[in-house]
Enzyme design. Structure first.
Site, PDB file in Angstrom:
ATOM      1  N   ASP A  85       0.232  -7.660   1.704  1.00 25.93           N
ATOM      2  CA  ASP A  85       0.667  -6.259   1.724  1.00 25.93           C
ATOM      3  C   ASP A  85       2.191  -6.149   1.727  1.00 25.93           C
ATOM      4  OD1 ASP A  85       0.298  -3.563   1.589  1.00 25.93           O
ATOM      5  OD2 ASP A  85      -0.160  -3.282   3.713  1.00 25.93           O
ATOM      6  N   SER A 123       4.644   2.656   7.749  1.00 24.73           N
ATOM      7  CA  SER A 123       4.284   1.498   6.937  1.00 24.73           C
ATOM      8  C   SER A 123       5.455   1.026   6.090  1.00 24.73           C
ATOM      9  CB  SER A 123       3.117   1.839   6.008  1.00 24.73           C
ATOM     10  OG  SER A 123       1.894   1.715   6.665  1.00 24.73           O
ATOM     11  N   HIS A 139       0.810  -1.217   0.000  1.00 23.97           N
ATOM     12  CA  HIS A 139       0.000   0.000   0.000  1.00 23.97           C
ATOM     13  C   HIS A 139       0.841   1.264   0.000  1.00 23.97           C
ATOM     14  CE1 HIS A 139       0.330  -0.116   4.521  1.00 23.97           C
ATOM     15  NE2 HIS A 139       0.341   1.183   4.355  1.00 23.97           N
TER      16      HIS A 139
END
Length: 523
Positions: A181, A255, A151
């Site tokens: 992910d 992230s 992402h």
């Protein structure tokens, strides 16, 4: 209370990644344990560790060209959404958004729509804007292989990797996997890069200290620390959820960054936080290294994932199902259906089997089986131990390659329009049952090849209603025996009662053909 699990990359024009609804009904109180002061000081001194690994942690900067046609500006919510993809409630617009608002206000005060908006000045094309986003990553190979979240780089036109010493290198996307992910990048560096190894994340223990390094809110090289709060967390983000939970401070922009053990090994990839505001509250989630390893290997070798496929539909084993199948304890994954062209069918697997071991690995619940199968090599012949009729049997299945989605058995169906049943034949266990006729098939939209006993009405106070059995469902089997008439159901139920059974296992199909098992009390 409903809360939000939000992905943690910070995007220009908003805070990016998908938001996941998660309801938490219980809390866990932790009692601190006193430790000597000298030991406490040693436990929190991470300076040597941070100095050793920080050179392998990078910032990921991406640029995406955004079409502002339709009046949308970078960072503005798309139709029907509360913000950009993944933006938590209350998130501020990203850089540049206030100027867009002034731009729009200028035109509207003149009684005009902005260019690119519906009804805007004719002949003016909607401009494209360059939208930037920031995330984190880490180097696992000195030749230039970098790991981050999918992402973080999703839909990016350009990806730039920024190292701790300020070096900036353009990156190419090697491959990515949406379901875990994980994304793999490659940079060309004139010198070997500082890198860090992936740990055996199965060995981590709840309570052990961890350290995170990342790029929260654009502040690169930020070090935070905490402990492993829990393992195998399912946050309903995908079929392979088994996140590491940590209380290390993880914020937007972390992230894709690493979560380290005290040996300087990466035990997980920081991916999501649990938060209403979008900020850190001490509940963060990381993809375990052992989940990421096979994905990374496949992406590096093939540029895509190649997952094993069993060809079954599964569902969770409840306490009632465990009792009805004589499992003793609640364990394994219940096979609710078999794909006719899948690998499991020719190997002899049946609906009602409970998979308890797969290729030598224990299957504790239905959530574990898809992950174990997906990590197994395509084309490998594996031993699968199932419980059938209270006895263990071993099947040998040669895995295929998974192309579609994991098939979970449906837990219910959409309500059909209420229609009074015409003289139901039999009532049993709160169900009014009838044989299948052409008129009934048409009323409930049942397929011509469906065989069994149709449910005409359900007592709203019955256990069947609690298990989401609805009018239009078709009973195919009762305790592994096929039924074709209402009398077959009642006869089988009475036989099980006479055997001293407390519950019976019903195989039920809805109008769409989806099958599931439902355990109903007989007492």
């Amino acid at each position: 209370m409903a809360r939000t699990v939000s992905m943690t990359s910070r995007m220009g024009g908003g805070l990016a990644a998908a938001a996941l609804a998660l309801a938490l009904g219980t809390g866990l109180a932790l009692s601190p344990t006193a430790i000597p002061q000298a030991e406490a000081r040693q436990a929190i001194d991470l300076s040597d560790l941070a100095e050793r690994v920080i050179g392998a942690v990078v910032n990921i900067s991406t640029t995406t060209r955004v079409d502002t046609a339709g009046g949308a500006r970078p960072g503005a919510p798309p139709p029907g959404r509360g913000g950009p993809p993944g933006t938590p409630p209350g998130a501020r617009p990203g850089p540049g958004a206030p100027f867009d608002e002034l731009f729009e206000e200028f035109f509207r005060r003149r009684g005009e729509n902005p260019p690119g908006a519906p009804g805007g000045p004719p002949g003016q094309q909607a401009p494209q804007r360059r939208q930037s986003s920031l995330g984190s990553g880490f180097v696992i190979d000195p030749a230039g292989i970098i790991i981050t979240n999918n992402h973080v780089i999703d839909n990016a036109d350009e990806i730039t990797v920024i190292f701790n010493d300020g070096t900036r290198l353009r990156a190419e996307l090697v491959g990515r996997d949406r379901e875990t992910d994980v994304a793999v990048l490659r940079v060309q560096s004139p010198r070997p890069l500082t890198h860090v190894p992936l740990a055996d994340s199965d060995k981590i223990r709840i309570g052990e200290p961890v350290m995170a390094i990342g790029n929260p809110l654009g502040l690169g090289g930020t070090v935070t620390a905490g402990i492993v709060s829990a393992k195998n967390r399912d946050i309903q983000s995908g079929p392979f959820d088994n996140y590491i939970q940590t209380d290390a401070a993880i914020n937007r922009g972390n992230s894709g960054g690493p979560l380290f053990n005290m040996a300087g090994e990466v035990i997980g990839i920081n991916t999501a936080i649990f938060s209403q505001s979008g900020g850190n509250i001490g509940i963060a989630f990381a993809v375990p290294a052992n989940t990421a390893k096979p994905v990374i290997e496949q992406l590096r070798e093939f540029g895509e994932t190649r997952r094993g496929w069993l060809g079954v539909r599964i569902q969770e084993v409840t306490d009632e199902i465990a009792e009805s199948l004589n499992l003793g304890t609640r364990r394994g994954a219940l096979i609710a259906g078999i794909e006719p062209n899948g690998p499991a069918a020719p190997a002899g697997m049946r609906s009602g089997d409970v998979v308890v071991r797969f290729d030598g690995r224990e299957v504790r619940n239905a959530r574990e089986l898809p992950r174990i199968v997906s990590e197994t090599q395509v084309g490998k012949a594996v031993a699968v131990i199932v419980i059938r009729g209270g006895q263990e049997e071993t099947l040998t299945i040669t895995l295929g390659r998974r192309e579609g989605n994991i098939q979970q058995a449906s837990t219910g169906r959409q309500p059909t329009r209420p229609t009074p049943p015409p003289n139901p034949t039999v009532s049993a266990l709160g169900l009014q049952l009838s044989g299948l006729t052409n008129e009934i098939r048409q009323r409930f939209g049942l397929r011509p090849d469906v065989r069994g006993v149709v449910v005409m009405q359900v007592d709203p106070n019955s256990r069947a209603a609690e298990r989401r059995v609805q009018a239009g469902d078709v009973i195919l089997e009762v305790q592994n025996e096929a039924v074709n008439a209402p009398a077959d159901v009642t006869r089988r139920v009475e036989a099980l009662r006479s055997e001293g059974r407390n519950s019976a296992l019903f195989l039920i199909a809805n109008a769409g053909g989806d099958r599931r098992f439902v355990a109903l009390n007989l007492r």
